[in-house]
Design a protein around this motif. Structure first.
Motif, PDB file in Angstrom:
ATOM      1  N   GLY A  79      18.136  -8.974   5.379  1.00  0.00           N
ATOM      2  CA  GLY A  79      17.787  -8.973   3.728  1.00  0.00           C
ATOM      3  C   GLY A  79      16.323  -8.342   3.732  1.00  0.00           C
ATOM      4  O   GLY A  79      15.450  -9.041   2.819  1.00  0.00           O
ATOM      5  N   HIS A  80      15.970  -7.484   4.102  1.00  0.00           N
ATOM      6  CA  HIS A  80      14.729  -6.565   3.861  1.00  0.00           C
ATOM      7  C   HIS A  80      14.996  -5.196   3.464  1.00  0.00           C
ATOM      8  O   HIS A  80      16.312  -4.699   3.586  1.00  0.00           O
ATOM      9  CB  HIS A  80      13.846  -6.613   5.192  1.00  0.00           C
ATOM     10  N   HIS A  81      13.941  -4.519   2.712  1.00  0.00           N
ATOM     11  CA  HIS A  81      14.181  -3.169   2.527  1.00  0.00           C
ATOM     12  C   HIS A  81      12.750  -2.431   3.295  1.00  0.00           C
ATOM     13  O   HIS A  81      11.854  -2.793   3.235  1.00  0.00           O
ATOM     14  CB  HIS A  81      14.033  -3.250   1.025  1.00  0.00           C
ATOM     15  N   ILE A  82      13.240  -1.285   3.328  1.00  0.00           N
ATOM     16  CA  ILE A  82      12.205  -0.193   4.097  1.00  0.00           C
ATOM     17  C   ILE A  82      11.671   0.648   2.710  1.00  0.00           C
ATOM     18  O   ILE A  82      12.500   1.211   1.951  1.00  0.00           O
ATOM     19  CB  ILE A  82      12.728   0.978   5.021  1.00  0.00           C
ATOM     20  N   ILE A  83      10.313   0.601   2.606  1.00  0.00           N
ATOM     21  CA  ILE A  83       9.995   1.396   1.570  1.00  0.00           C
ATOM     22  C   ILE A  83       9.078   2.380   2.084  1.00  0.00           C
ATOM     23  O   ILE A  83       8.271   2.476   3.192  1.00  0.00           O
ATOM     24  CB  ILE A  83       9.006   0.545   0.470  1.00  0.00           C
ATOM     25  N   HIS A 100      12.933  -9.640  -2.644  1.00  0.00           N
ATOM     26  CA  HIS A 100      12.621 -10.180  -4.016  1.00  0.00           C
ATOM     27  C   HIS A 100      11.404  -9.111  -4.377  1.00  0.00           C
ATOM     28  O   HIS A 100      11.073  -9.255  -5.508  1.00  0.00           O
ATOM     29  CB  HIS A 100      11.969 -11.424  -3.921  1.00  0.00           C
ATOM     30  N   LEU A 101      10.605  -8.284  -3.625  1.00  0.00           N
ATOM     31  CA  LEU A 101       9.640  -7.623  -4.123  1.00  0.00           C
ATOM     32  C   LEU A 101      10.136  -6.499  -4.872  1.00  0.00           C
ATOM     33  O   LEU A 101       9.407  -6.056  -5.767  1.00  0.00           O
ATOM     34  CB  LEU A 101       8.874  -7.313  -2.705  1.00  0.00           C
ATOM     35  N   LEU A 102      11.511  -5.891  -4.684  1.00  0.00           N
ATOM     36  CA  LEU A 102      12.092  -4.839  -5.150  1.00  0.00           C
ATOM     37  C   LEU A 102      12.241  -5.238  -6.757  1.00  0.00           C
ATOM     38  O   LEU A 102      12.421  -4.366  -7.567  1.00  0.00           O
ATOM     39  CB  LEU A 102      13.250  -4.525  -4.976  1.00  0.00           C
ATOM     40  N   HIS A 103      12.176  -6.404  -7.227  1.00  0.00           N
ATOM     41  CA  HIS A 103      12.130  -6.982  -8.558  1.00  0.00           C
ATOM     42  C   HIS A 103      10.924  -6.936  -9.280  1.00  0.00           C
ATOM     43  O   HIS A 103      10.799  -7.254 -10.516  1.00  0.00           O
ATOM     44  CB  HIS A 103      12.781  -8.344  -8.668  1.00  0.00           C
ATOM     45  N   TYR A 104       9.746  -6.514  -8.668  1.00  0.00           N
ATOM     46  CA  TYR A 104       8.473  -6.621  -8.912  1.00  0.00           C
ATOM     47  C   TYR A 104       7.794  -5.496  -8.923  1.00  0.00           C
ATOM     48  O   TYR A 104       6.881  -5.201  -7.845  1.00  0.00           O
ATOM     49  CB  TYR A 104       7.751  -7.953  -8.658  1.00  0.00           C
ATOM     50  N   PRO A 105       8.093  -4.332  -9.525  1.00  0.00           N
ATOM     51  CA  PRO A 105       7.594  -3.125  -9.374  1.00  0.00           C
ATOM     52  C   PRO A 105       5.914  -3.092  -9.204  1.00  0.00           C
ATOM     53  O   PRO A 105       5.387  -2.312  -8.271  1.00  0.00           O
ATOM     54  CB  PRO A 105       7.931  -2.337 -10.326  1.00  0.00           C
ATOM     55  N   LYS A 106       5.178  -3.603 -10.018  1.00  0.00           N
ATOM     56  CA  LYS A 106       3.730  -3.812 -10.051  1.00  0.00           C
ATOM     57  C   LYS A 106       3.458  -4.439  -8.732  1.00  0.00           C
ATOM     58  O   LYS A 106       2.405  -3.797  -8.078  1.00  0.00           O
ATOM     59  CB  LYS A 106       3.088  -4.638 -11.132  1.00  0.00           C
ATOM     60  N   ALA A 107       3.881  -5.618  -8.554  1.00  0.00           N
ATOM     61  CA  ALA A 107       3.482  -6.147  -7.005  1.00  0.00           C
ATOM     62  C   ALA A 107       3.832  -5.472  -5.764  1.00  0.00           C
ATOM     63  O   ALA A 107       3.012  -5.363  -4.976  1.00  0.00           O
ATOM     64  CB  ALA A 107       4.252  -7.495  -6.945  1.00  0.00           C
ATOM     65  N   GLU A 110       1.349  -2.371  -5.717  1.00  0.00           N
ATOM     66  CA  GLU A 110      -0.089  -3.015  -5.266  1.00  0.00           C
ATOM     67  C   GLU A 110      -0.012  -3.132  -3.825  1.00  0.00           C
ATOM     68  O   GLU A 110      -0.945  -2.901  -3.111  1.00  0.00           O
ATOM     69  CB  GLU A 110      -0.190  -4.259  -6.112  1.00  0.00           C
ATOM     70  N   LEU A 111       1.162  -3.757  -3.333  1.00  0.00           N
ATOM     71  CA  LEU A 111       1.053  -3.865  -1.967  1.00  0.00           C
ATOM     72  C   LEU A 111       1.060  -2.538  -1.016  1.00  0.00           C
ATOM     73  O   LEU A 111       0.517  -2.281  -0.201  1.00  0.00           O
ATOM     74  CB  LEU A 111       2.750  -4.698  -1.316  1.00  0.00           C
ATOM     75  N   ARG A 112       1.950  -1.363  -1.581  1.00  0.00           N
ATOM     76  CA  ARG A 112       1.931  -0.256  -1.026  1.00  0.00           C
ATOM     77  C   ARG A 112       0.575   0.337  -1.122  1.00  0.00           C
ATOM     78  O   ARG A 112       0.197   1.213  -0.257  1.00  0.00           O
ATOM     79  CB  ARG A 112       2.910   0.696  -2.102  1.00  0.00           C
ATOM     80  N   THR A 113      -0.325   0.173  -2.243  1.00  0.00           N
ATOM     81  CA  THR A 113      -1.616   0.671  -2.274  1.00  0.00           C
ATOM     82  C   THR A 113      -2.632  -0.044  -1.160  1.00  0.00           C
ATOM     83  O   THR A 113      -3.270   0.656  -0.774  1.00  0.00           O
ATOM     84  CB  THR A 113      -2.133   0.255  -3.584  1.00  0.00           C
ATOM     85  N   ARG A 114      -2.213  -1.413  -1.150  1.00  0.00           N
ATOM     86  CA  ARG A 114      -3.034  -2.114   0.029  1.00  0.00           C
ATOM     87  C   ARG A 114      -2.648  -1.507   1.466  1.00  0.00           C
ATOM     88  O   ARG A 114      -3.556  -1.288   2.282  1.00  0.00           O
ATOM     89  CB  ARG A 114      -2.778  -3.492  -0.182  1.00  0.00           C
ATOM     90  N   ILE A 115      -1.404  -1.528   1.714  1.00  0.00           N
ATOM     91  CA  ILE A 115      -1.096  -1.105   3.143  1.00  0.00           C
ATOM     92  C   ILE A 115      -1.679   0.324   3.323  1.00  0.00           C
ATOM     93  O   ILE A 115      -2.240   0.757   4.439  1.00  0.00           O
ATOM     94  CB  ILE A 115       0.420  -1.114   3.402  1.00  0.00           C
ATOM     95  N   THR A 116      -1.354   1.264   2.278  1.00  0.00           N
ATOM     96  CA  THR A 116      -1.994   2.552   2.582  1.00  0.00           C
ATOM     97  C   THR A 116      -3.647   2.643   2.747  1.00  0.00           C
ATOM     98  O   THR A 116      -4.152   3.224   3.497  1.00  0.00           O
ATOM     99  CB  THR A 116      -1.676   3.572   1.291  1.00  0.00           C
ATOM    100  N   ALA A 117      -4.225   2.193   1.870  1.00  0.00           N
ATOM    101  CA  ALA A 117      -5.748   1.722   2.201  1.00  0.00           C
ATOM    102  C   ALA A 117      -6.139   1.202   3.469  1.00  0.00           C
ATOM    103  O   ALA A 117      -7.061   1.862   4.173  1.00  0.00           O
ATOM    104  CB  ALA A 117      -6.416   1.087   1.022  1.00  0.00           C
ATOM    105  N   GLN A 118      -5.321   0.377   3.883  1.00  0.00           N
ATOM    106  CA  GLN A 118      -5.802  -0.212   5.208  1.00  0.00           C
ATOM    107  C   GLN A 118      -5.386   0.861   6.335  1.00  0.00           C
ATOM    108  O   GLN A 118      -6.080   0.850   7.166  1.00  0.00           O
ATOM    109  CB  GLN A 118      -4.731  -1.471   5.597  1.00  0.00           C
TER     110      GLN A 118
END
Length: 136
Positions: A79-83, A100-107, A110-118
């Motif tokens: 039950g996971h997804h690869i982005i 569940h994150l797929l249902h919250y595009p803004k979140a 934001e996660l994608r941005t944080r991971i990329t910045a890190q």
């Protein structure tokens, strides 16, 4: 894919589906990479990935599938997804997220941005350490 909690059938079903998606050469390359990674990580070493014989490197399709297989092995769930995580050089990196994150595009963004910045910060740190190493 199998429903959560179906035991050993979950991995068998996942592997059959991966074989259908990738074909035998790609599937075997992903399995070799996952097996080698598990052995290397258990011994405290970094993993080195190779693609199928004669096909060049371990490209984006195999990288994504490799990460998906590791997620199944680590979590025991499908039950996971690869982005995709776009890199500055135009290639894609990958991250595993809960469904569940797929249902919250803004979140998710934001996660994608944080991971990329890190990842960029880590790359800068590595470059600085390499520079210090080379100047000593």
């Amino acid at each position: 894919m199998s429903a959560e909690g179906e035991g050993s059938d979950l991995l068998d079903d996942y592997l059959r589906e991966a074989l259908a998606r990738l074909g035998r050469p790609g599937f075997e390359a992903v399995l070799r990479a996952a097996d080698a990674t598990c052995m290397l990580l258990a011994g405290g070493h970094a993993a080195v990935l190779e693609g199928p014989d004669g096909e060049g490197g371990f490209g984006p399709v195999l990288q994504r599938e490799y990460l998906a297989l590791l997620a199944v092995l680590i979590t025991g769930r499908t039950g996971h997804h690869i982005i995709a995580l776009p890199q500055s050089d135009g290639t894609a990196g990958w991250a595993v997220v809960e469904e569940h994150l797929l249902h919250y595009p803004k979140a998710l963004e934001e996660l994608r941005t944080r991971i990329t910045a890190q990842a960029h910060a880590s790359a800068q740190t590595v470059r600085a350490l390499e520079y210090l190493w080379e100047t000593d």
